[in-house]
Write a protein that holds these residues in place. Structure first.
Motif, short mmCIF file in Angstrom:
data_model
loop_
_atom_site.label_atom_id
_atom_site.label_comp_id
_atom_site.label_asym_id
_atom_site.label_seq_id
_atom_site.Cartn_x
_atom_site.Cartn_y
_atom_site.Cartn_z
N ALA A 112 0.82 -1.22 0.00
CA ALA A 112 0.00 0.00 0.00
C ALA A 112 0.85 1.27 0.00
O ALA A 112 0.48 2.26 -0.63
CB ALA A 112 -0.93 0.00 1.21
N ALA A 113 1.98 1.23 0.68
CA ALA A 113 2.78 2.45 0.83
C ALA A 113 3.37 2.92 -0.50
O ALA A 113 3.65 4.11 -0.66
CB ALA A 113 3.90 2.21 1.84
N THR A 114 3.56 2.01 -1.45
CA THR A 114 4.23 2.38 -2.71
C THR A 114 3.29 2.51 -3.90
O THR A 114 3.73 2.91 -4.98
CB THR A 114 5.32 1.35 -3.05
OG1 THR A 114 4.70 0.07 -3.30
CG2 THR A 114 6.32 1.21 -1.91
N ILE A 115 2.01 2.17 -3.75
CA ILE A 115 1.10 2.19 -4.90
C ILE A 115 1.01 3.57 -5.55
O ILE A 115 1.15 3.69 -6.77
CB ILE A 115 -0.29 1.65 -4.50
CG1 ILE A 115 -0.22 0.13 -4.34
CG2 ILE A 115 -1.35 2.00 -5.56
CD1 ILE A 115 -1.51 -0.51 -3.84
N PRO A 116 0.78 4.67 -4.80
CA PRO A 116 0.68 5.97 -5.47
C PRO A 116 1.94 6.35 -6.23
O PRO A 116 1.87 6.87 -7.35
CB PRO A 116 0.43 6.94 -4.30
CG PRO A 116 -0.21 6.10 -3.24
CD PRO A 116 0.47 4.78 -3.35
N THR A 117 3.12 6.08 -5.66
CA THR A 117 4.37 6.42 -6.34
C THR A 117 4.56 5.59 -7.59
O THR A 117 4.96 6.11 -8.65
CB THR A 117 5.57 6.21 -5.39
OG1 THR A 117 5.40 7.06 -4.25
CG2 THR A 117 6.88 6.54 -6.07
N ARG A 118 4.26 4.29 -7.51
CA ARG A 118 4.43 3.43 -8.69
C ARG A 118 3.46 3.82 -9.81
O ARG A 118 3.79 3.74 -10.99
CB ARG A 118 4.25 1.97 -8.30
CG ARG A 118 5.46 1.38 -7.57
CD ARG A 118 5.30 -0.10 -7.30
NE ARG A 118 4.35 -0.35 -6.24
CZ ARG A 118 3.63 -1.47 -6.13
NH1 ARG A 118 3.70 -2.41 -7.05
NH2 ARG A 118 2.81 -1.63 -5.10
N LEU A 119 2.26 4.24 -9.45
CA LEU A 119 1.32 4.72 -10.47
C LEU A 119 1.82 6.02 -11.09
O LEU A 119 1.70 6.23 -12.30
CB LEU A 119 -0.06 4.92 -9.86
CG LEU A 119 -0.84 3.66 -9.51
CD1 LEU A 119 -2.08 4.01 -8.68
CD2 LEU A 119 -1.26 2.89 -10.77
N ALA A 120 2.40 6.90 -10.29
CA ALA A 120 2.87 8.19 -10.79
C ALA A 120 4.08 8.04 -11.71
O ALA A 120 4.23 8.78 -12.68
CB ALA A 120 3.21 9.12 -9.63
N THR A 121 4.95 7.08 -11.41
CA THR A 121 6.17 6.93 -12.20
C THR A 121 5.99 6.01 -13.40
O THR A 121 6.90 5.88 -14.22
CB THR A 121 7.31 6.37 -11.34
OG1 THR A 121 6.93 5.09 -10.81
CG2 THR A 121 7.64 7.31 -10.19
N GLY A 122 4.84 5.36 -13.52
CA GLY A 122 4.62 4.45 -14.63
C GLY A 122 5.14 3.05 -14.38
O GLY A 122 5.05 2.18 -15.26
N GLU A 123 5.69 2.78 -13.19
CA GLU A 123 6.10 1.41 -12.86
C GLU A 123 4.87 0.51 -12.71
O GLU A 123 4.98 -0.71 -12.76
CB GLU A 123 6.91 1.40 -11.57
CG GLU A 123 8.23 2.15 -11.66
CD GLU A 123 8.92 2.25 -10.31
OE1 GLU A 123 9.08 1.21 -9.65
OE2 GLU A 123 9.28 3.37 -9.91
N LEU A 124 3.73 1.12 -12.49
CA LEU A 124 2.47 0.41 -12.32
C LEU A 124 1.42 1.13 -13.16
O LEU A 124 1.35 2.36 -13.16
CB LEU A 124 2.08 0.44 -10.84
CG LEU A 124 0.86 -0.36 -10.37
CD1 LEU A 124 1.08 -1.84 -10.61
CD2 LEU A 124 0.60 -0.09 -8.89
N ASP A 125 0.64 0.36 -13.92
CA ASP A 125 -0.39 0.96 -14.78
C ASP A 125 -1.74 1.07 -14.08
O ASP A 125 -2.43 2.07 -14.22
CB ASP A 125 -0.55 0.13 -16.06
CG ASP A 125 0.71 0.15 -16.92
OD1 ASP A 125 1.22 1.24 -17.18
OD2 ASP A 125 1.19 -0.94 -17.30
N LEU A 126 -2.11 0.03 -13.34
CA LEU A 126 -3.41 0.00 -12.67
C LEU A 126 -3.27 -0.70 -11.33
O LEU A 126 -2.46 -1.63 -11.18
CB LEU A 126 -4.44 -0.77 -13.50
CG LEU A 126 -4.95 -0.17 -14.80
CD1 LEU A 126 -5.81 -1.19 -15.53
CD2 LEU A 126 -5.73 1.11 -14.54
N ALA A 127 -4.08 -0.29 -10.38
CA ALA A 127 -4.21 -1.02 -9.12
C ALA A 127 -5.68 -1.40 -8.95
O ALA A 127 -6.58 -0.67 -9.37
CB ALA A 127 -3.76 -0.17 -7.94
N ILE A 128 -5.91 -2.57 -8.38
CA ILE A 128 -7.26 -3.01 -8.02
C ILE A 128 -7.24 -3.18 -6.51
O ILE A 128 -6.56 -4.06 -5.98
CB ILE A 128 -7.64 -4.31 -8.74
CG1 ILE A 128 -7.63 -4.09 -10.24
CG2 ILE A 128 -9.02 -4.80 -8.27
CD1 ILE A 128 -7.88 -5.36 -11.05
#
Length: 305
Positions: free
Chosen positions: A136-152
């Motif tokens: 949970a702590a890294t989801i916003p950062t990963r979404l912002a940097t493009g390391e993550l495209d979507l979270a469910i």
């Protein structure tokens, strides 16, 4: 660090990003389609321009310094924004190769991935999915940097640039082994509170929706076992005196394999809303618009949706 961007060769940031991800000169060179001496030379120039060492050579590769780790998130986000702004915005072609990175918990993987993969095989055979950690702590950062495209996820984050789309609601129920005395005559709040429990480790600083509901009702569980995931809970409670609190869909599916008692939570509790989450900079990306729509359609066809 550099004071004037005009002094910086921005091409060197691509080399920095590749080295941060690969942490080996040879692999970074392969990733960038450059020679190893050219990558080494670019790193030397970047060090000179920034006045920072950035990496330390070790027997295992290039170890980033604390300054490099602090810098990388910002550099990664800037490169991602440039790629979105300058890259072609073509219609999504499901037969072409695409790589999407999503995160969800283990129960979400069990409930959603089989149906989603069946849909992708039919409508987009070129798609590769990578399922990442739901930390949970890294989801916003990963979404912002493009390391993550979507979270469910059922969490909401204090990040104004995130967008949410409700997918489904999950009702929490209590499970225990067949014949567990806590279920005799219906599970009461006292029996729930007095029994030993297995629980999933808390995520995020606010606690889970269940913990918030229990706190409001001034109920406390006697936790005997914490787990990182939901999936093992039914098997554990089926062979012990532990109770578990899980999504109803998981309880019903697991009841086919294990002899389980299933009861509603013995207190009023709203269902948990699970959402698709993405960054606003990905709002109009054709591939992700397509994927969000496919996921929503697949979820709408799940039993009990």
């Amino acid at each position: 660090m550099i004071q004037n961007l005009r002094q910086l060769d921005l091409n060197l940031l691509l080399v920095f990003d590749a080295l941060m991800q690969e942490q080996k000169l040879s692999r970074a060179a392969e990733r960038l389609h450059m020679s190893q001496p050219a990558v080494s030379n670019a790193l030397m120039r970047l060090r000179a321009q920034l006045g920072e060492p950035l990496f330390t050579r070790t027997a295992r590769g290039m170890l980033p310094t604390p300054q490099a780790q602090q810098m990388h998130g910002h550099v990664r986000q800037a490169l991602h924004l440039l790629q979105l702004g300058l890259g072609p915005q073509q219609e999504f072609d499901g037969n072409a190769e695409h790589h999407f990175r999503i995160c969800m918990n283990d129960y979400g993987q069990m409930a959603l991935l089989p149906a989603l993969l069946a849909e992708l095989r039919k409508s987009a055979p070129g798609v590769l999915l990578t399922v990442q950690s739901d930390d949970a702590a890294t989801i916003p950062t990963r979404l912002a940097t493009g390391e993550l495209d979507l979270a469910i996820d059922y969490l909401s984050f204090d990040a104004p640039d995130l967008r949410y789309q409700a997918l489904l609601e999950e009702e929490l129920v209590v499970i225990g082994r067949a014949g567990h005395p806590a279920f005799a005559g219906g599970l009461s709040a006292d029996s729930y509170q007095d029994s030993p429990h297995v629980a999933v480790l808390p995520r995020g600083v606010r606690g889970s929706p269940l913990e918030i509901v229990l706190g409001s009702a001034k109920l406390r569980r006697k936790i005997q076992l914490y787990l990182p995931h939901y999936v093992p809970i039914p098997a554990l409670v089926a062979s012990s005196d532990l109770l578990g609190t899980v999504p109803r869909r998981q309880a019903v599916q697991s009841g086919l394999a294990h002899a389980l008692e299933i009861a509603p939570l013995p207190l009023p509790a709203p269902p948990i809303q699970v959402s698709l989450i993405w960054h606003r900079q990905q709002e109009a990306a054709p591939g992700l618009v397509w994927l969000r729509k496919r996921i929503a359609e697949v979820v709408s066809r799940l039993p009990g949706a």
